[in-house]
Design a protein around this motif. Structure first.
Motif, PDB file in Angstrom:
ATOM      1  N   ALA A 120     -24.000  23.843  -9.012  1.00  0.00           N
ATOM      2  CA  ALA A 120     -23.515  25.376  -9.485  1.00  0.00           C
ATOM      3  C   ALA A 120     -22.597  24.932 -11.048  1.00  0.00           C
ATOM      4  O   ALA A 120     -23.379  25.439 -12.007  1.00  0.00           O
ATOM      5  N   ARG A 121     -22.093  24.074 -11.432  1.00  0.00           N
ATOM      6  CA  ARG A 121     -21.026  23.073 -12.105  1.00  0.00           C
ATOM      7  C   ARG A 121     -22.663  22.634 -13.212  1.00  0.00           C
ATOM      8  O   ARG A 121     -22.157  22.892 -14.823  1.00  0.00           O
ATOM      9  N   PRO A 148     -21.178  28.710  -4.421  1.00  0.00           N
ATOM     10  CA  PRO A 148     -21.166  28.361  -3.564  1.00  0.00           C
ATOM     11  C   PRO A 148     -19.828  29.467  -3.122  1.00  0.00           C
ATOM     12  O   PRO A 148     -18.836  29.301  -3.779  1.00  0.00           O
ATOM     13  N   GLN A 149     -19.675  29.324  -1.202  1.00  0.00           N
ATOM     14  CA  GLN A 149     -18.607  29.884  -1.169  1.00  0.00           C
ATOM     15  C   GLN A 149     -18.623  28.671   0.393  1.00  0.00           C
ATOM     16  O   GLN A 149     -18.990  28.586   0.723  1.00  0.00           O
ATOM     17  N   GLY A 150     -17.261  28.687   0.673  1.00  0.00           N
ATOM     18  CA  GLY A 150     -16.964  27.491   1.940  1.00  0.00           C
ATOM     19  C   GLY A 150     -17.226  28.038   3.296  1.00  0.00           C
ATOM     20  O   GLY A 150     -16.873  29.349   3.462  1.00  0.00           O
ATOM     21  N   VAL A 151     -17.724  27.517   4.162  1.00  0.00           N
ATOM     22  CA  VAL A 151     -18.329  28.024   5.437  1.00  0.00           C
ATOM     23  C   VAL A 151     -17.161  27.552   5.775  1.00  0.00           C
ATOM     24  O   VAL A 151     -16.989  28.396   6.892  1.00  0.00           O
ATOM     25  N   PHE A 152     -16.879  26.272   6.394  1.00  0.00           N
ATOM     26  CA  PHE A 152     -15.632  26.394   7.129  1.00  0.00           C
ATOM     27  C   PHE A 152     -13.924  26.699   7.046  1.00  0.00           C
ATOM     28  O   PHE A 152     -14.142  25.430   5.816  1.00  0.00           O
ATOM     29  N   PRO A 153     -13.487  26.812   6.772  1.00  0.00           N
ATOM     30  CA  PRO A 153     -12.223  27.457   6.463  1.00  0.00           C
ATOM     31  C   PRO A 153     -11.074  26.719   7.290  1.00  0.00           C
ATOM     32  O   PRO A 153     -11.597  26.453   8.509  1.00  0.00           O
ATOM     33  N   THR A 181     -29.006  25.965 -10.495  1.00  0.00           N
ATOM     34  CA  THR A 181     -30.035  26.004  -9.906  1.00  0.00           C
ATOM     35  C   THR A 181     -30.407  24.653  -8.701  1.00  0.00           C
ATOM     36  O   THR A 181     -29.944  23.489  -9.257  1.00  0.00           O
ATOM     37  N   LEU A 182     -31.592  24.470  -7.870  1.00  0.00           N
ATOM     38  CA  LEU A 182     -31.692  23.067  -6.933  1.00  0.00           C
ATOM     39  C   LEU A 182     -32.364  22.618  -7.664  1.00  0.00           C
ATOM     40  O   LEU A 182     -33.488  22.565  -8.389  1.00  0.00           O
ATOM     41  N   LEU A 221     -21.421   9.989 -12.400  1.00  0.00           N
ATOM     42  CA  LEU A 221     -22.469  10.437 -13.185  1.00  0.00           C
ATOM     43  C   LEU A 221     -22.978  11.256 -14.078  1.00  0.00           C
ATOM     44  O   LEU A 221     -23.675  10.635 -15.030  1.00  0.00           O
ATOM     45  N   ARG A 222     -21.776  12.378 -13.809  1.00  0.00           N
ATOM     46  CA  ARG A 222     -22.197  13.503 -15.182  1.00  0.00           C
ATOM     47  C   ARG A 222     -22.202  12.868 -16.700  1.00  0.00           C
ATOM     48  O   ARG A 222     -22.631  13.262 -16.961  1.00  0.00           O
ATOM     49  N   LYS A 223     -21.384  11.859 -16.656  1.00  0.00           N
ATOM     50  CA  LYS A 223     -20.451  11.222 -17.630  1.00  0.00           C
ATOM     51  C   LYS A 223     -21.196  10.265 -18.023  1.00  0.00           C
ATOM     52  O   LYS A 223     -21.337  10.092 -19.447  1.00  0.00           O
TER      53      LYS A 223
END
Ligand code: ME8
Length: 512
Positions: free
Chosen positions: A367-368, A499-504, A373-374, A433-435
């Motif tokens: 997302a960030r 994205p949202q957490g699926v398992f709290p 996108t995929l 790796l982003r950087k």
């Protein structure tokens, strides 16, 4: 031709409310049904309620209710429990329905035509709690003088006219069945136990009662009602439309799998095949019995007040955490104990940490850093292909395991891959790796998204709601969720939901 698969749960007695034991067998059957549907089979999945017999009659009397009204109330509750646990049944059979009565009587007629039924008088022990007859040699006397069956159920002496089924005549055919079709029952321990029971010799079985009336009348002799087990076992045929052999659903007979608890293995592996042999009806392929749950080390019982309604646990932990725990805790077929510590640990370690965090880390990086996108599939390293190869082995591996009812092993197989993904993400460190190398970062995130897609697809039968949510977050469309669809990579560039957490994590109320 499409493969067919017919799977059943026991039909539950309506003398009390549903509890975690009932939910357990139903969840296991549901996993098998969903697994086969996702593998492309045409599935019929049956559950329901067992409403006749002395036990239900007495419970209705104790409640001061009409028997049918009493049964209606609990039948509705069992259905509500199945719905709450997302049991994907295709039909819910009730033994007080006309379609079932017709079927049970037709099976009785067939058995009678074969000469396997005769009229006599029964004199012996009966355990109401088990709705079962016992021989003198099986009864023990407690210090307080009560006589009990091997199951611990109190027995009473019964003496009444009764129709009998010539069970004794089926000993050799049953032993031959067990020997020639080792798949007829599982797990292995049950096989040994039942074989030795049959080898000891079988007594003819009383199959009608005259001392009460809450049952299906015996054809041609309405003073008798059918023994509740004769009535109940035929439910697996009534739902398909038997005795109409041309009924469309009869294509599902013989059943592929009767899933039952170990307490009722004998009824399903001795009486049921013998009734069917006598009636000239094909035998089910497999009877598999699950083990027994205790609660915090104690037997579950009304008198101990420790009966657990699965819905209470679901309210506290979430549906999929409960479904997961039931199957994950102990190798399927064995006995297990429901205790809060274990449930909390599994929820937090295996669901929230291992799987939930993996998905959350991957998807929030996408997302960030990839515009939500995929990413496209890029050039893969050996580390990437190795991980993806492990994922691609899952469908075949799990198909074998589900086929042997190794449900827990199947989950473990997925967890091995989840742990491999966690090791991979730490090794590849896409956040670093982003950087330094955004191209490589995108490849790594795409590999993880593909691995997660495989994992979530294969876990759908176990945890349908949360895997639905996870697949949606991965951009997988509803028509791309069958196992076969895993062979086709998703096109890159699809935009993904936030994205949202699926398992709290489970946090104890007092710690909040
Ligand atoms: O026996 N642990 O119905 P029933 C694991 N009507 N499974 C358990 C369990 C426990 N503690 N308690 C119950 C009957 N079960 C008959 C069946 S079928 C033609 C007729 C599950 O209401 C397990 O599957 O007593 C067991 O066999 C079933 O519930 C018994 O349900």
């Amino acid at each position: 031709m499409t493969r067919r698969f017919y799977v059943t749960t026991p039909i539950y007695y309506v003398n009390g409310a549903p509890h975690i034991g009932h939910a357990y067998t139903s969840v296991a059957a549901d996993i098998v049904a969903r697994f086969h549907r996702l593998s492309g089979a045409e599935v019929f999945f049956l559950t329901g309620t067992d409403e006749h017999g002395q036990k239900v009659e007495q419970a209705a009397a104790a409640a001061g209710l009409d028997r049918q009204a009493f049964a209606d109330g609990f039948a509705a509750d069992f259905r509500a429990m199945a719905d709450a646990m997302r049991i994907s049944y295709d039909d819910f059979i009730r033994t007080t329905e006309d379609r079932h009565k017709r079927c049970a009587q037709a099976v009785w007629d067939k058995v009678a035509e074969s000469g396997a039924i005769y009229l006599d008088a029964y004199e012996g022990w009966y355990a109401l709690r088990d709705e079962s007859f016992y021989g003198e040699d099986e009864i023990t006397t407690r210090p307080d003088g009560t006589r009990v069956a091997p199951t611990g159920a109190p027995v009473e002496w019964v003496r009444e006219p009764s129709y009998f089924f010539r069970l004794s005549a089926f000993q050799d055919r049953l032993l031959a069945l067990y020997e020639q079709h080792p798949d007829f029952m599982g797990p292995n321990g049950r096989y040994r136990e039942i074989t030795s029971f049959v080898k000891q010799g079988l007594r003819d079985l009383s199959i009608s009662r005259t001392s009460f009336s809450w049952g299906i009348p015996v054809p041609g002799d309405p003073d008798h009602v059918m023994y509740v087990w004769f009535d109940a076992l035929t439910n697996y045929l009534s739902a398909l439309g038997y005795p109409d052999r041309d009924a469309p659903l009869m294509r599902f007979w013989p059943a592929n799998l009767h899933l039952v608890g170990k307490d009722i293995a004998r009824f399903h592996t001795v009486y049921w095949p013998a009734f069917l042999m006598a009636a000239g009806i094909e035998l089910p392929k497999t009877v598999f019995s699950n083990g027994w749950w205790t609660i915090e080390g104690e037997k579950m019982s009304k008198s101990l007040g420790n009966v657990v309604d699965p819905r209470t646990l679901v309210d506290e932990f979430g549906l999929d955490a409960v479904r997961f725990f039931l199957i994950r805790e102990v190798p399927f077929g064995g006995d297990s104990d429901l205790n809060r510590r274990a449930l909390i640990t599994r929820t937090n370690v295996e669901l929230a940490n291992d799987l939930g965090n993996l998905a959350q880390r991957t998807l929030s990086l996408v997302a960030r850093n990839c515009g939500g996108t995929l990413p496209e599939r890029g050039v893969l390293t050996e580390d990437d292909t190795h991980l993806l190869a492990q994922v691609s082995l899952l469908p075949d591996l799990m198909t074998g395991q589900i086929g042997r009812m190794a449900l827990t092993e199947a989950l473990e197989e997925v967890w091995k891959v989840i742990r491999a993904c966690n090791a991979y993400i730490d090794r590849q460190a896409p956040w670093a790796l982003r950087k330094t190398d955004t191209v490589r970062m995108e490849v790594v995130l795409r590999v993880l998204a593909d691995a997660l897609r495989g994992i979530a697809t294969m876990l759908q039968p176990f945890m349908p709601d949360s895997m639905d949510a996870m697949l949606t977050q991965l951009g997988v469309q509803p028509d791309e969720r069958a196992f076969e669809a895993l062979g086709t990579p998703l096109p890159g560039g699809r935009s993904l939901p936030a994205p949202q957490g699926v398992f709290p994590r489970y946090v104890a109320p007092e710690a909040e």
